[in-house]
Design an enzyme around this catalytic site. Structure first.
Site, mmCIF file in Angstrom:
data_model
loop_
_atom_site.group_PDB
_atom_site.id
_atom_site.type_symbol
_atom_site.label_atom_id
_atom_site.label_comp_id
_atom_site.label_asym_id
_atom_site.label_seq_id
_atom_site.Cartn_x
_atom_site.Cartn_y
_atom_site.Cartn_z
ATOM 1 N N ARG A 149 39.151 60.452 54.553
ATOM 2 C CA ARG A 149 39.305 60.887 53.155
ATOM 3 C C ARG A 149 38.030 60.575 52.348
ATOM 4 N NH1 ARG A 149 43.117 62.486 55.630
ATOM 5 N NH2 ARG A 149 45.308 61.957 55.276
ATOM 6 N N SER A 221 49.493 62.197 48.214
ATOM 7 C CA SER A 221 49.341 60.760 48.451
ATOM 8 C C SER A 221 48.566 60.139 47.307
ATOM 9 C CB SER A 221 48.563 60.514 49.742
ATOM 10 O OG SER A 221 49.192 61.151 50.806
ATOM 11 N N GLU A 316 43.678 57.384 45.866
ATOM 12 C CA GLU A 316 43.061 58.532 46.544
ATOM 13 C C GLU A 316 42.578 59.628 45.597
ATOM 14 O OE1 GLU A 316 44.710 61.969 48.049
ATOM 15 O OE2 GLU A 316 44.730 61.207 50.098
HETATM 16 P P1 NAP Z 1 53.872 60.468 58.758
HETATM 17 O O1 NAP Z 1 53.842 61.483 59.832
HETATM 18 O O2 NAP Z 1 55.179 59.927 58.262
HETATM 19 O O3 NAP Z 1 52.950 59.245 59.157
HETATM 20 C C1 NAP Z 1 52.830 58.105 58.283
HETATM 21 C C2 NAP Z 1 51.411 57.608 58.330
HETATM 22 O O4 NAP Z 1 51.111 57.170 59.634
HETATM 23 C C3 NAP Z 1 50.455 58.716 58.003
HETATM 24 O O5 NAP Z 1 49.829 58.345 56.821
HETATM 25 C C4 NAP Z 1 49.523 58.851 59.191
HETATM 26 O O6 NAP Z 1 48.156 58.643 58.878
HETATM 27 C C5 NAP Z 1 49.924 57.741 60.145
HETATM 28 N N1 NAP Z 1 50.161 58.311 61.487
HETATM 29 C C6 NAP Z 1 51.318 58.827 61.965
HETATM 30 N N2 NAP Z 1 51.171 59.195 63.247
HETATM 31 C C7 NAP Z 1 49.902 58.923 63.598
HETATM 32 C C8 NAP Z 1 49.135 59.094 64.789
HETATM 33 N N3 NAP Z 1 49.664 59.621 65.888
HETATM 34 N N4 NAP Z 1 47.838 58.726 64.759
HETATM 35 C C9 NAP Z 1 47.292 58.207 63.668
HETATM 36 N N5 NAP Z 1 47.952 58.021 62.509
HETATM 37 C C10 NAP Z 1 49.256 58.366 62.462
HETATM 38 O O7 NAP Z 1 53.021 61.020 57.490
HETATM 39 P P2 NAP Z 1 53.460 61.975 56.293
HETATM 40 O O8 NAP Z 1 53.462 61.190 55.057
HETATM 41 O O9 NAP Z 1 54.669 62.774 56.652
HETATM 42 O O10 NAP Z 1 52.210 62.938 56.243
HETATM 43 C C11 NAP Z 1 51.915 63.803 57.319
HETATM 44 C C12 NAP Z 1 50.452 64.137 57.326
HETATM 45 O O11 NAP Z 1 50.064 64.832 56.127
HETATM 46 C C13 NAP Z 1 49.563 62.892 57.379
HETATM 47 O O12 NAP Z 1 48.471 63.168 58.202
HETATM 48 C C14 NAP Z 1 49.152 62.690 55.924
HETATM 49 O O13 NAP Z 1 47.917 62.032 55.794
HETATM 50 C C15 NAP Z 1 49.073 64.116 55.431
HETATM 51 N N6 NAP Z 1 49.324 64.150 53.983
HETATM 52 C C16 NAP Z 1 48.264 63.973 53.123
HETATM 53 C C17 NAP Z 1 48.505 63.970 51.761
HETATM 54 C C18 NAP Z 1 47.392 63.761 50.771
HETATM 55 O O14 NAP Z 1 47.619 63.932 49.576
HETATM 56 N N7 NAP Z 1 46.220 63.396 51.193
HETATM 57 C C19 NAP Z 1 49.780 64.157 51.264
HETATM 58 C C20 NAP Z 1 50.810 64.316 52.165
HETATM 59 C C21 NAP Z 1 50.565 64.312 53.531
HETATM 60 P P3 NAP Z 1 47.192 59.777 58.208
HETATM 61 O O15 NAP Z 1 47.570 59.830 56.770
HETATM 62 O O16 NAP Z 1 45.846 59.175 58.418
HETATM 63 O O17 NAP Z 1 47.373 61.052 58.934
#
Ligand code: NAP
Length: 321
Positions: A149, A221, A316
């Site tokens: 990020r 996020s 963020e």
């Molecule tokens: P999730 O699948 O419930 O996972 C929770 C956290 O664990 C995430 O933040 C993710 O990191 C990490 N994670 C899960 N599996 C992983 C793996 N195999 N390897 C490495 N890290 C892992 O997450 P969620 O909240 O539903 O979001 C899904 C994806 O959408 C994520 O990648 C999240 O970052 C992205 N997202 C981004 C935003 C934003 O505003 N930037 C908002 C919503 C969702 P990471 O965050 O590093 O992937």
């Protein structure tokens, strides 16, 4: 975030010439410049005494090679529509990044990422208007210094450039990335998932878990996942045996959502600012409270997480104060 905020000056630009005129105007009047796409990752803590430039630079050029496609996309294009457009043409690589709010120009700034794919994985170069020299310049992906990020646009080039276009390299033969457990579960019934399956699964997952900003104001996020060293992980694991830890190069990534949930913030509210019930990383502003109230709620969460876990959460979105 639907916070009430005003700018002293605002202009929409639809071409590089209009952008130049807007920058000249701001320079003549000694006004600071703030570029906004859709404002979906920006929190106004105060009014803005300066020129807001609203990005309306449009256009997509594709050049098709043997196995790849080079796409030059103007920075005012909508990100999710670009993901749909590329899939409609069977150009692959963006499907994990479906439904991310905002415009293409914002994507390199924080190196948007979701479900194991980051912009840097498909980016070739970024074209920008250099506010100092008033020239159009380019950076290769490597020169963008992408991190988690993070990029050069948040550091050395912060407030010095306006991104005008990005060049992406997409694939004609799909390389599927289902490393994330949530995606694996969603696609469990499908033998060999296609990029179209991935796109549908990502859209469904996001719609289930994340509030649409047009219905419930939010910035996605609100905090970055903390990156910590092995010593910190060992200390935390002694106290919290079930804490999720993901490998991150030589370091480790923690789940900010888990920390916030564990600290008891999920579904809680502070002066009308609510921690979303399905995803503790999302702060919502259903009562359209001021940016200062939202910011104070975020600070209260940061202080509590620091007290309970010794971890400093980093905000963020861009905060305009
Ligand atoms: P999730 O699948 O419930 O996972 C929770 C956290 O664990 C995430 O933040 C993710 O990191 C990490 N994670 C899960 N599996 C992983 C793996 N195999 N390897 C490495 N890290 C892992 O997450 P969620 O909240 O539903 O979001 C899904 C994806 O959408 C994520 O990648 C999240 O970052 C992205 N997202 C981004 C935003 C934003 O505003 N930037 C908002 C919503 C969702 P990471 O965050 O590093 O992937």
């Amino acid at each position: 975030m639907a916070v009430p905020a005003k700018a002293s000056h605002l202009v929409k630009v639809g071409s590089i010439d209009e952008l130049r005129q807007a920058v000249d105007f701001a320079n003549d009047k000694a006004l600071p410049i703030l570029v906004l796409g859709q404002g979906s990752n920006t929190l106004f803590v105060n009014d803005f005494d300066g020129l807001v430039i609203v990005n309306r630079l449009l256009g997509i050029d594709a050049s098709i090679e043997e196995r790849t496609i080079s796409l030059k996309v103007a920075s005012g294009e909508n990100w999710h529509q670009l993901v749909e457009y590329s899939l409609q043409h069977d150009w692959f690589g963006l499907e994990n990044l479906a439904l991310i709010p905002g415009l293409v120009g914002a994507s390199p700034i924080q190196n948007i990422g979701a479900y194991g794919v980051e912009l840097k994985d498909v980016l070739e170069s970024v074209e920008y208007f250099d506010l100092g020299s008033q020239k159009i310049k380019q950076l290769t992906a490597e020169e963008c210094q992408f991190g988690y990020r993070d990029s050069i646009f948040k550091h050395q080039l912060k407030d010095k450039v306006i991104i005008t276009a990005v060049k992406l390299k997409l694939q004609q033969v799909a390389e599927i990335n289902i490393s994330y457990p949530a995606l694996q579960n969603a696609l469990a019934g499908i033998d060999q998932p296609t990029p179209h399956d991935m796109f549908n699964a990502v859209c469904e997952l996001r719609q289930q878990k994340l509030p649409s900003p047009s219905e419930i104001p939010n910035l996605g996020s609100f905090f970055k996942n903390p990156i910590v060293d092995t010593e910190t992980v060992a200390v935390l694991q002694k106290q919290f045996s079930d804490i999720p830890v993901y490998p991150f190069g030589k370091a480790h990534k923690l789940s900010a959502a888990w920390l916030i949930d564990q600290a008891g913030w999920k579904e809680k509210q502070l002066n009308g600012v609510k921690v979303y019930q399905k995803q503790a990383l999302v702060l919502t502003n259903p009562e359209h409270q001021s940016g200062q109230i939202v910011y104070k709620a975020a600070q209260a969460i940061q202080a509590d997480i620091f007290e309970k876990f010794g971890i400093a959460l980093i905000i963020e979105p861009t905060v305009v104060s």
